[in-house]
Design an enzyme around this catalytic site. Structure first.
Site, PDB file in Angstrom:
ATOM      1  N   CYS A 155      46.074  37.518  46.017  1.00 20.08           N
ATOM      2  CA  CYS A 155      45.308  38.397  46.919  1.00 20.08           C
ATOM      3  C   CYS A 155      46.201  38.997  48.002  1.00 20.08           C
ATOM      4  CB  CYS A 155      44.139  37.636  47.524  1.00 20.08           C
ATOM      5  SG  CYS A 155      44.639  36.108  48.291  1.00 20.08           S
TER       6      CYS A 155
ATOM      7  N   LYS B 143      32.744  24.013  42.628  1.00 16.61           N
ATOM      8  CA  LYS B 143      32.618  24.760  41.371  1.00 16.61           C
ATOM      9  C   LYS B 143      33.948  25.446  41.106  1.00 16.61           C
ATOM     10  CE  LYS B 143      31.548  28.967  40.477  1.00 16.61           C
ATOM     11  NZ  LYS B 143      32.608  29.170  39.472  1.00 16.61           N
TER      12      LYS B 143
ATOM     13  N   GLU C  91      37.215  34.335  51.512  1.00 12.39           N
ATOM     14  CA  GLU C  91      38.591  34.824  51.409  1.00 12.39           C
ATOM     15  C   GLU C  91      38.577  35.789  50.230  1.00 12.39           C
ATOM     16  OE1 GLU C  91      41.829  35.680  50.330  1.00 12.39           O
ATOM     17  OE2 GLU C  91      42.318  33.620  49.750  1.00 12.39           O
TER      18      GLU C  91
ATOM     19  N   GLU D  72      42.423  47.123  44.381  1.00 13.18           N
ATOM     20  CA  GLU D  72      43.334  45.985  44.256  1.00 13.18           C
ATOM     21  C   GLU D  72      43.687  45.838  42.776  1.00 13.18           C
ATOM     22  OE1 GLU D  72      41.659  42.155  45.262  1.00 13.18           O
ATOM     23  OE2 GLU D  72      43.600  41.459  45.983  1.00 13.18           O
TER      24      GLU D  72
HETATM   25  P1  NAD Z   1      35.505  37.485  40.642  1.00 12.69           P
HETATM   26  O1  NAD Z   1      35.249  37.604  42.101  1.00 12.69           O
HETATM   27  O2  NAD Z   1      34.474  37.979  39.701  1.00 12.69           O
HETATM   28  O3  NAD Z   1      35.765  35.967  40.320  1.00 12.69           O
HETATM   29  C1  NAD Z   1      36.522  35.202  41.190  1.00 12.69           C
HETATM   30  C2  NAD Z   1      35.920  33.833  41.173  1.00 12.69           C
HETATM   31  O4  NAD Z   1      34.569  33.935  41.548  1.00 12.69           O
HETATM   32  C3  NAD Z   1      35.950  33.239  39.786  1.00 12.69           C
HETATM   33  O5  NAD Z   1      36.377  31.937  39.928  1.00 12.69           O
HETATM   34  C4  NAD Z   1      34.503  33.287  39.335  1.00 12.69           C
HETATM   35  O6  NAD Z   1      34.199  32.131  38.594  1.00 12.69           O
HETATM   36  C5  NAD Z   1      33.745  33.286  40.631  1.00 12.69           C
HETATM   37  N1  NAD Z   1      32.490  34.027  40.563  1.00 12.69           N
HETATM   38  C6  NAD Z   1      32.256  35.210  39.962  1.00 12.69           C
HETATM   39  N2  NAD Z   1      30.969  35.560  40.108  1.00 12.69           N
HETATM   40  C7  NAD Z   1      30.386  34.582  40.822  1.00 12.69           C
HETATM   41  C8  NAD Z   1      29.063  34.355  41.299  1.00 12.69           C
HETATM   42  N3  NAD Z   1      28.068  35.225  41.083  1.00 12.69           N
HETATM   43  N4  NAD Z   1      28.821  33.227  41.991  1.00 12.69           N
HETATM   44  C9  NAD Z   1      29.800  32.350  42.226  1.00 12.69           C
HETATM   45  N5  NAD Z   1      31.064  32.501  41.810  1.00 12.69           N
HETATM   46  C10 NAD Z   1      31.346  33.603  41.109  1.00 12.69           C
HETATM   47  O7  NAD Z   1      36.886  38.090  40.299  1.00 12.69           O
HETATM   48  P2  NAD Z   1      37.557  38.250  38.849  1.00 12.69           P
HETATM   49  O8  NAD Z   1      36.693  39.025  37.918  1.00 12.69           O
HETATM   50  O9  NAD Z   1      38.009  36.917  38.395  1.00 12.69           O
HETATM   51  O10 NAD Z   1      38.748  39.142  39.292  1.00 12.69           O
HETATM   52  C11 NAD Z   1      38.424  40.464  39.678  1.00 12.69           C
HETATM   53  C12 NAD Z   1      39.026  40.781  40.999  1.00 12.69           C
HETATM   54  O11 NAD Z   1      38.676  39.823  41.991  1.00 12.69           O
HETATM   55  C13 NAD Z   1      40.522  40.753  40.989  1.00 12.69           C
HETATM   56  O12 NAD Z   1      41.020  41.924  40.445  1.00 12.69           O
HETATM   57  C14 NAD Z   1      40.809  40.581  42.444  1.00 12.69           C
HETATM   58  O13 NAD Z   1      40.697  41.804  43.091  1.00 12.69           O
HETATM   59  C15 NAD Z   1      39.712  39.701  42.930  1.00 12.69           C
HETATM   60  N6  NAD Z   1      40.122  38.285  43.057  1.00 12.69           N
HETATM   61  C16 NAD Z   1      40.640  37.895  44.231  1.00 12.69           C
HETATM   62  C17 NAD Z   1      41.070  36.607  44.388  1.00 12.69           C
HETATM   63  C18 NAD Z   1      41.638  36.157  45.678  1.00 12.69           C
HETATM   64  O14 NAD Z   1      42.511  35.300  45.680  1.00 12.69           O
HETATM   65  N7  NAD Z   1      41.142  36.652  46.814  1.00 12.69           N
HETATM   66  C19 NAD Z   1      40.969  35.695  43.349  1.00 12.69           C
HETATM   67  C20 NAD Z   1      40.421  36.124  42.143  1.00 12.69           C
HETATM   68  C21 NAD Z   1      39.997  37.432  42.011  1.00 12.69           C
END
Ligand code: NAD
Length: 510
Positions: free
Chosen positions: A315, A202, A281, A414
């Site tokens: 990250c 996904k 991660e 973050e």
């Molecule tokens: P998020 O965790 O909401 O989304 C990250 C990914 O998770 C996206 O691809 C999203 O499609 C997916 N996702 C979200 N809710 C989900 C669910 N219920 N089930 C399955 N997948 C789901 O993060 P965001 O809103 O995109 O970004 C917010 C914060 O998340 C950022 O500020 C950062 O701190 C963190 N983030 C970290 C990384 C990383 O590389 N570790 C990557 C993206 C975001």
């Protein structure tokens, strides 16, 4: 063929419209611009679609098939059937296919980088770097596929032979984020396939094009149908719940926020009849410490990359920059000067641009609020500190905040944006306490020329990864992962196969 430079100048920046055909024609190989879902080896156009926008311009660059839960169900069942055969392919066959795949990424790096810049907004040079980074994972795991070692254990009683072997798990559910839409997928798909598992992916709904193209290249590289299905969807929480709860999915791996990672772990535990493996991660809050004996030139170079790469949306980005009081003013002055003289914010396809937009309006809002909170609590803005609305709604100016302290939200959150928060410190105990004053622990960095201090701080830093006199640590050869609320498991390296296999113990009575 329309070249990208001309495409840029011809673009109608104000119009929000679907220019999918327009964009796909500008690729060296238009077949790499894929908008249908890859389900069990077939490219399927779904009745529903959702838009993919260029965050720089707000243009809709593609409409991508929107998969439903029933599509995921089909892909999981297909992946299970494929696993029953794929697990018996030889390590060398899997190695060869992964090598092909890595080579295909490199051959098509220009087009793949175009896709990344189109949907993520990062500068084209950074996107090219990401493609090579992705390829490095396929190549690394092509070499690891033939090294799925077990052990021979001397039986203590003398009349038994004991062994351990590694076996694949089955169907792996993979959920990837938008910040490295190609590399985060590579880091999960490569070890999964290397060990004989099959995958249902996904991709983030913001960046499905960079994922779909890897599905296409998997097919060209020789992977059998259903070994890697890739299903774009706008039903993110529902699909997350399905993958976690499905009894045929033996492992779930996710990169994203701690909030979502925690939710997915709970769903894996509660919604599934089977106990499944998880790799998470998650977020970080990286400390970056500059001691008074640091080489300031190197520290400056380090922070430019480590803080501002991809406009702060990685990250492992430095999140809190601790600078010793003896060098604080000099460092702050030089940092601002460097930013003003070298940073160029804008559309990632413009060759002069060094930094692109954030991924969404919500991301800009989050950064703005953190900066406002810090200002209200006494931080001083040395550079930036506001949105760059003239460039577009998702742009935020690269920012330096001075006088950040533990009372401010930005210290504990973050940022995921281009804000360098400078914190002044006086002694080692104080800075170690502050650096570890966070519930996450992914990466940490420090600069010193004292070998004894280097050894001490590396051991005391509560993070999964430590950079000493460098701000660039990511490498396919390095175990990547965090401690505390930054997650579970390690990706890449000689340990990277472990999370995708079960260790089986065998005892043979002589
Ligand atoms: P998020 O965790 O909401 O989304 C990250 C990914 O998770 C996206 O691809 C999203 O499609 C997916 N996702 C979200 N809710 C989900 C669910 N219920 N089930 C399955 N997948 C789901 O993060 P965001 O809103 O995109 O970004 C917010 C914060 O998340 C950022 O500020 C950062 O701190 C963190 N983030 C970290 C990384 C990383 O590389 N570790 C990557 C993206 C975001």
């Amino acid at each position: 063929m329309i070249r990208y430079s001309s495409l840029l100048t011809r673009r109608t920046t104000n119009a929000i419209r679907v220019s999918q055909r327009y964009y796909s024609q500008s690729f060296d190989d238009p077949d790499l611009f894929r908008t249908r879902a890859l389900i069990n080896g077939k490219w399927i156009k779904k009745p529903d679609s959702f838009p993919v926008r260029n965050p720089s311009t707000q243009e809709i660059v593609a409409k991508v098939s929107d998969c439903q839960l029933s599509d995921y169900e089909d892909a999981i069942v297909g992946a299970k059937a494929a696993f029953d055969e794929f697990r018996h392919t030889s390590p060398q066959e899997r190695s060869d296919m992964l090598e092909n795949l890595g080579n295909l990424l490199i051959e098509n790096k220009q087009d793949l980088a175009r896709l990344i810049t189109l949907e993520n907004g990062k500068p084209f040079a950074d996107a090219l770097g990401e493609v090579l980074y992705s390829a490095s994972y396929f190549r690394w795991f092509s070499q690891e596929a033939v090294r799925m070692y077990g052990t021979v254990i001397p039986g203590p009683s003398g009349n038994k032979q004991m062994f351990s072997i590694r076996q694949p798990l089955g169907v792996v559910g993979i959920m990837t984020p938008w910040n490295f839409p190609s590399a985060m997928l590579a880091r999960k798909v490569a070890p999964a396939l290397a060990t004989g598992n099959t995958c249902v992916v996904k991709p983030a709904s913001e960046t499905p094009l960079s994922a779909l193209v890897i599905g296409w290249l998997c097919q060209q590289a020789g992977f059998p149908p259903s070994t890697c299905s890739i299903l774009p969807t706008s039903k993110t929480p529902e699909v997350g719940k399905l993958l976690c709860g499905h009894d045929l999915v033996k492992k779930v791996t996710f990169t994203g926020s701690t909030r979502v990672g925690r939710l997915l772990m709970a769903q894996c535990a509660q919604d599934s009849k089977i106990i499944k493996k998880v790799s998470m991660e998650l977020g970080g809050n990286a400390p970056f410490i500059i001691f008074n004996d640091a080489d300031l030139d190197k520290a400056l170079n380090g922070i430019i990359g480590c803080k501002f790469r991809q406009s702060g949306q990685t990250c492992v980005c430095a999140n809190r920059i601790f600078v010793h009081k003896d060098v604080y003013d000099e460092f702050a002055t030089r940092l601002v000067k460097r930013m003003i003289s070298t940073f160029n914010l804008g559309d990632g396809f413009n060759e002069k641009v060094t930094h692109g937009p954030l991924i969404s309006a919500a991301a800009v809002e989050k950064v703005s609020q953190l900066v406002e909170d810090a200002k209200q609590k006494g931080a001083e803005v040395l550079a930036g500190g506001k949105k760059a609305e003239a460039l577009g709604p998702y742009f935020y100016r690269p920012t330096v905040l001075s006088g950040v302290n533990e009372s401010m939200d930005i210290f504990h959150t973050e940022v995921f944006g281009p804000v360098a928060s400078l914190v002044k410190f006086e002694d080692t105990e104080e800075v170690i306490r502050m650096a570890n004053n966070t519930d996450v622990g992914l990466a940490g960095y420090f600069y010193t020329q004292d070998i004894n201090r280097a050894q001490e701080i590396a051991l005391r830093m509560e993070t999964g990864m430590v950079g000493i006199n460098t701000g660039a640590i990511s490498d396919a050869a390095l175990p990547f992962g965090g401690i505390k609320n930054s997650g579970l498991g390690r990706e890449g390296s000689l340990h990277g196969l472990e999370d995708y296999t079960e260790l089986k113990s065998i005892v043979l009575q002589a």
